[in-house]
Design a protein around this motif. Structure first.
Motif, PDB file in Angstrom:
ATOM      1  N   ASP A   1       0.771  -1.151  -0.025  1.00 10.34           N
ATOM      2  CA  ASP A   1      -0.041  -0.150  -0.040  1.00 10.34           C
ATOM      3  C   ASP A   1       0.971   1.250   0.009  1.00 10.34           C
ATOM      4  O   ASP A   1       0.613   2.319  -0.834  1.00 10.34           O
ATOM      5  CB  ASP A   1      -1.066  -0.182   1.348  1.00 10.34           C
ATOM      6  N   TRP A   2       1.917   1.264   1.046  1.00 16.54           N
ATOM      7  CA  TRP A   2       2.501   2.525   1.008  1.00 16.54           C
ATOM      8  C   TRP A   2       3.890   2.386   0.510  1.00 16.54           C
ATOM      9  O   TRP A   2       4.587   3.418  -0.282  1.00 16.54           O
ATOM     10  CB  TRP A   2       2.645   2.920   2.303  1.00 16.54           C
ATOM     11  N   ALA A   3       4.605   1.288   0.139  1.00 15.01           N
ATOM     12  CA  ALA A   3       5.850   1.252  -0.510  1.00 15.01           C
ATOM     13  C   ALA A   3       5.743   1.071  -1.873  1.00 15.01           C
ATOM     14  O   ALA A   3       6.816   1.663  -2.658  1.00 15.01           O
ATOM     15  CB  ALA A   3       6.691  -0.092  -0.100  1.00 15.01           C
ATOM     16  N   ASN A   4       4.626   0.648  -2.678  1.00 10.44           N
ATOM     17  CA  ASN A   4       4.732   0.581  -4.074  1.00 10.44           C
ATOM     18  C   ASN A   4       3.517   1.359  -4.857  1.00 10.44           C
ATOM     19  O   ASN A   4       3.393   1.247  -6.003  1.00 10.44           O
ATOM     20  CB  ASN A   4       4.447  -0.961  -4.483  1.00 10.44           C
ATOM     21  N   SER A   5       2.638   1.768  -3.740  1.00 11.47           N
ATOM     22  CA  SER A   5       1.303   2.081  -4.603  1.00 11.47           C
ATOM     23  C   SER A   5       1.818   3.493  -5.422  1.00 11.47           C
ATOM     24  O   SER A   5       0.846   3.433  -6.620  1.00 11.47           O
ATOM     25  CB  SER A   5       0.384   2.770  -3.352  1.00 11.47           C
ATOM     26  N   TRP A   6       2.739   4.269  -5.234  1.00  6.72           N
ATOM     27  CA  TRP A   6       3.098   5.437  -6.160  1.00  6.72           C
ATOM     28  C   TRP A   6       3.434   4.913  -7.640  1.00  6.72           C
ATOM     29  O   TRP A   6       3.369   5.554  -8.547  1.00  6.72           O
ATOM     30  CB  TRP A   6       4.188   6.115  -5.567  1.00  6.72           C
ATOM     31  N   LYS A   7       3.719   3.303  -7.714  1.00  5.27           N
ATOM     32  CA  LYS A   7       4.175   3.089  -8.940  1.00  5.27           C
ATOM     33  C   LYS A   7       2.863   3.031 -10.050  1.00  5.27           C
ATOM     34  O   LYS A   7       3.253   2.964 -11.322  1.00  5.27           O
ATOM     35  CB  LYS A   7       4.766   1.533  -8.793  1.00  5.27           C
ATOM     36  N   ALA A   8       1.949   2.973  -9.338  1.00  2.00           N
ATOM     37  CA  ALA A   8       0.828   2.898 -10.321  1.00  2.00           C
ATOM     38  C   ALA A   8       0.409   3.979 -10.959  1.00  2.00           C
ATOM     39  O   ALA A   8      -0.388   3.865 -11.881  1.00  2.00           O
ATOM     40  CB  ALA A   8      -0.554   2.513  -9.151  1.00  2.00           C
ATOM     41  N   TYR A   9       1.053   5.044 -10.448  1.00  2.00           N
ATOM     42  CA  TYR A   9       0.755   6.364 -10.992  1.00  2.00           C
ATOM     43  C   TYR A   9       1.942   6.643 -12.313  1.00  2.00           C
ATOM     44  O   TYR A   9       1.780   7.628 -13.193  1.00  2.00           O
ATOM     45  CB  TYR A   9       1.142   7.497 -10.127  1.00  2.00           C
ATOM     46  N   PHE A  10       2.783   5.755 -12.561  1.00  2.00           N
ATOM     47  CA  PHE A  10       3.891   5.918 -13.775  1.00  2.00           C
ATOM     48  C   PHE A  10       3.905   4.708 -14.582  1.00  2.00           C
ATOM     49  O   PHE A  10       4.190   3.593 -13.870  1.00  2.00           O
ATOM     50  CB  PHE A  10       5.149   6.131 -12.963  1.00  2.00           C
ATOM     51  N   HIS A  11       3.311   4.966 -15.618  1.00  2.00           N
ATOM     52  CA  HIS A  11       3.452   3.767 -16.723  1.00  2.00           C
ATOM     53  C   HIS A  11       4.113   4.083 -17.841  1.00  2.00           C
ATOM     54  O   HIS A  11       4.465   5.430 -18.195  1.00  2.00           O
ATOM     55  CB  HIS A  11       1.973   3.476 -17.045  1.00  2.00           C
ATOM     56  N   THR A  12       4.385   3.388 -18.725  1.00  2.00           N
ATOM     57  CA  THR A  12       5.296   3.519 -19.963  1.00  2.00           C
ATOM     58  C   THR A  12       4.406   4.452 -20.916  1.00  2.00           C
ATOM     59  O   THR A  12       3.264   4.299 -20.954  1.00  2.00           O
ATOM     60  CB  THR A  12       5.525   2.387 -20.790  1.00  2.00           C
ATOM     61  N   ASP A  13       4.967   5.751 -21.202  1.00  2.00           N
ATOM     62  CA  ASP A  13       3.993   6.651 -21.936  1.00  2.00           C
ATOM     63  C   ASP A  13       4.730   7.188 -23.086  1.00  2.00           C
ATOM     64  O   ASP A  13       5.756   7.564 -22.991  1.00  2.00           O
ATOM     65  CB  ASP A  13       3.989   7.955 -20.811  1.00  2.00           C
ATOM     66  N   LYS A  14       3.882   7.223 -24.050  1.00  2.00           N
ATOM     67  CA  LYS A  14       4.387   7.811 -25.383  1.00  2.00           C
ATOM     68  C   LYS A  14       4.106   9.337 -25.502  1.00  2.00           C
ATOM     69  O   LYS A  14       3.017   9.631 -25.459  1.00  2.00           O
ATOM     70  CB  LYS A  14       3.998   7.063 -26.866  1.00  2.00           C
ATOM     71  N   VAL A  15       5.203   9.948 -25.184  1.00  2.00           N
ATOM     72  CA  VAL A  15       5.014  11.293 -25.094  1.00  2.00           C
ATOM     73  C   VAL A  15       4.587  12.154 -26.460  1.00  2.00           C
ATOM     74  O   VAL A  15       3.969  13.313 -26.552  1.00  2.00           O
ATOM     75  CB  VAL A  15       5.953  12.093 -24.357  1.00  2.00           C
ATOM     76  N   GLY A  16       5.261  11.883 -27.374  1.00  2.00           N
ATOM     77  CA  GLY A  16       5.335  12.414 -28.720  1.00  2.00           C
ATOM     78  C   GLY A  16       5.173  11.405 -29.774  1.00  2.00           C
ATOM     79  O   GLY A  16       4.601  10.526 -29.740  1.00  2.00           O
ATOM     80  N   GLU A  17       5.668  11.577 -30.850  1.00  2.00           N
ATOM     81  CA  GLU A  17       5.401  10.714 -32.000  1.00  2.00           C
ATOM     82  C   GLU A  17       6.535   9.683 -31.885  1.00  2.00           C
ATOM     83  O   GLU A  17       6.462   8.559 -32.521  1.00  2.00           O
ATOM     84  CB  GLU A  17       5.700  11.232 -33.470  1.00  2.00           C
ATOM     85  N   ARG A  18       7.732  10.159 -31.346  1.00  2.00           N
ATOM     86  CA  ARG A  18       8.787   8.830 -31.304  1.00  2.00           C
ATOM     87  C   ARG A  18       9.319   8.863 -29.883  1.00  2.00           C
ATOM     88  O   ARG A  18       9.615   7.729 -29.367  1.00  2.00           O
ATOM     89  CB  ARG A  18      10.165   9.721 -32.043  1.00  2.00           C
ATOM     90  N   VAL A  19       9.076   9.842 -28.832  1.00  2.00           N
ATOM     91  CA  VAL A  19       9.919   9.592 -27.536  1.00  2.00           C
ATOM     92  C   VAL A  19       8.711   8.796 -26.859  1.00  2.00           C
ATOM     93  O   VAL A  19       7.614   9.247 -26.558  1.00  2.00           O
ATOM     94  CB  VAL A  19      10.130  11.011 -27.105  1.00  2.00           C
ATOM     95  N   VAL A  20       9.331   7.959 -26.082  1.00  2.00           N
ATOM     96  CA  VAL A  20       8.432   7.155 -25.045  1.00  2.00           C
ATOM     97  C   VAL A  20       9.269   7.035 -23.618  1.00  2.00           C
ATOM     98  O   VAL A  20      10.672   6.931 -23.919  1.00  2.00           O
ATOM     99  CB  VAL A  20       8.533   5.644 -25.552  1.00  2.00           C
ATOM    100  N   ILE A  21       8.572   7.374 -22.616  1.00  2.00           N
ATOM    101  CA  ILE A  21       9.251   7.174 -21.428  1.00  2.00           C
ATOM    102  C   ILE A  21       9.048   5.972 -20.966  1.00  2.00           C
ATOM    103  O   ILE A  21       7.733   5.791 -20.610  1.00  2.00           O
ATOM    104  CB  ILE A  21       8.691   8.524 -20.408  1.00  2.00           C
ATOM    105  N   GLN A  22       9.752   5.330 -20.247  1.00  2.00           N
ATOM    106  CA  GLN A  22       9.385   3.951 -19.760  1.00  2.00           C
ATOM    107  C   GLN A  22      10.241   3.844 -18.092  1.00  2.00           C
ATOM    108  O   GLN A  22      11.364   3.943 -18.103  1.00  2.00           O
ATOM    109  CB  GLN A  22      10.233   2.837 -20.590  1.00  2.00           C
ATOM    110  N   PRO A  23       9.329   3.546 -17.410  1.00  2.00           N
ATOM    111  CA  PRO A  23       9.922   3.391 -16.080  1.00  2.00           C
ATOM    112  C   PRO A  23      10.455   2.001 -15.923  1.00  2.00           C
ATOM    113  O   PRO A  23      10.219   1.228 -16.637  1.00  2.00           O
ATOM    114  CB  PRO A  23       8.514   3.347 -14.696  1.00  2.00           C
ATOM    115  N   SER A  24      11.475   1.859 -14.773  1.00  2.00           N
ATOM    116  CA  SER A  24      12.280   0.711 -15.074  1.00  2.00           C
ATOM    117  C   SER A  24      11.611  -0.484 -14.626  1.00  2.00           C
ATOM    118  O   SER A  24      11.922  -1.719 -14.904  1.00  2.00           O
ATOM    119  CB  SER A  24      13.508   0.987 -14.134  1.00  2.00           C
ATOM    120  N   TRP A  25      10.458  -0.379 -14.057  1.00  2.00           N
ATOM    121  CA  TRP A  25       9.638  -1.583 -13.613  1.00  2.00           C
ATOM    122  C   TRP A  25       8.719  -2.052 -14.709  1.00  2.00           C
ATOM    123  O   TRP A  25       7.967  -3.382 -14.418  1.00  2.00           O
ATOM    124  CB  TRP A  25       9.066  -1.429 -12.160  1.00  2.00           C
ATOM    125  N   GLU A  26       8.845  -1.443 -15.733  1.00  2.00           N
ATOM    126  CA  GLU A  26       7.984  -2.068 -16.699  1.00  2.00           C
ATOM    127  C   GLU A  26       8.646  -2.433 -18.215  1.00  2.00           C
ATOM    128  O   GLU A  26       9.977  -2.102 -18.229  1.00  2.00           O
ATOM    129  CB  GLU A  26       6.949  -0.891 -17.174  1.00  2.00           C
TER     130      GLU A  26
END
Ligand code: SAH
Length: 313
Positions: free
Chosen positions: A108-133
């Motif tokens: 609940d408190w150690a990992n819940s914040w990870k739910a808010y960060f997912h792999t995200d294609k920000v533009g047409e080419r740039v993708v941001i990927q968190p290390s746990w995905e």
């Protein structure tokens, strides 16, 4: 694993004594929620805009700690209650003295914040990927591996995302890029992955420079991106084809008089972090320095601008 979240609402005066008591009881650390600090942060002058509301009641502070909810927990809680009474008995004002205990699950408190960060294609080419995905990039995509951390810039904030999208069009292979106020290094890493040959990433905050360095190495672009501590351009010799500066209006205005000396012929400044109310001032400062706003982008209340020499726009 189950934990007990113990929380005590108390006076500013009692915070240190209460934190020590929680630590003596076996808490690995304490969290202090002080509404006065939130107001200091809002009024620090570092932010033109923040969506954190002003805290009305700043009289009390909440001290929180997490204790393992094992067989010894009841005894520890009893000792804590006695310890809190003792602090008051020593003459320390502990009011409002509201003590509460909540059971929470580890994740609940150690990992819940990870739910808010997912792999995200920000533009047409740039993708941001968190290390746990996991992520399998498609042809033409550039993947930035970034986790939220101690420096600003996961790539998803509107001011950063606007820069990343604009950079997809502005970066030419072989270019030199200066990233002023690099934070986590996100724009510098993107510049390298989009084809820049040389990137200099600077920040006046030593922590940001350290975090940027780690992210640059983790992204395998350390051969292209160098880092330094610098107040705006002060530690940046030479010229760049593109200067990225996701700062605030005041800093963009302060940077403009030195821009000409740091831009190659035909080069551009990509400035972001400018709120609607300040756009006119930035335009005027650009004009005074011999530049014009060649392109504007906006998202939510934020503006980003591509600024070029008058006559080159
Ligand atoms: N480039 C990142 C971070 C932007 S936050 C992104 O686009 O997401 C702005 C950064 O500018 C912060 O890391 C802050 O430390 C830095 N900064 C603020 N004032 C500065 C100054 N005078 N010189 C250099 N960096 C500065």
């Amino acid at each position: 694993m189950e934990w007990a979240e113990v929380s005590f609402r108390t006076s500013h005066e009692a915070v240190d004594a209460v934190s020590s008591l929680f630590e003596e009881a076996g808490a690995s650390g304490t969290v202090i929620e002080d509404p006065a600090l939130i107001n200091d942060y809002i009024h620090s002058g570092l932010w033109d805009y923040t969506d954190i509301p002003e805290q009305k009641d700043t009289s009390a502070v909440t001290v929180k700690a997490y204790l393992a909810a094992d067989e010894s927990i009841e005894g520890k809680l009893a000792a804590l209650r006695a310890g809190l009474d003792e602090i008051a008995a020593r003459g320390v004002d502990t009011k409002p003295a509201e003590f509460s205990v909540t059971r929470v699950q580890d994740e609940d408190w150690a990992n819940s914040w990870k739910a808010y960060f997912h792999t995200d294609k920000v533009g047409e080419r740039v993708v941001i990927q968190p290390s746990w995905e996991e992520y399998e990039p498609e042809a033409g995509e550039v993947v930035l591996r970034l986790d939220p951390g101690a420096a600003f810039g996961t790539g998803t904030h509107p001011t950063t995302a606007m820069c990343l999208r604009a950079m997809e069009k502005l970066i030419r292979p072989g270019m030199t890029v200066f990233d002023v106020g690099t934070g986590s290094g996100v724009l510098a890493i993107a510049a390298a992955k989009l084809g820049a040959a040389e990137v200099r990433a600077v920040d006046y905050d030593a922590t940001a420079v350290r975090v940027a360095r780690e992210n640059i190495e983790a992204n395998g672009v350390a051969d292209v991106v160098s880092t330094a501590e610098s107040d705006l351009f002060s530690a940046l010799p030479g010229r760049a084809g593109l200067v990225t500066a996701n700062l605030i209006a005041d800093l963009v205005i302060r940077l403009l008089p030195d821009l000409d000396a740091h831009l190659e012929k035909g080069g551009a400044l990509l400035a972001s972090g400018i709120i609607e109310d300040r756009t006119q001032e930035v335009r005027e400062a650009a004009d005074l320095a011999g530049f014009v706003v060649a392109e504007g982008h906006e998202e939510k209340e934020w503006h980003a601008m591509v600024i070029r020499r008058r006559g080159e726009a």
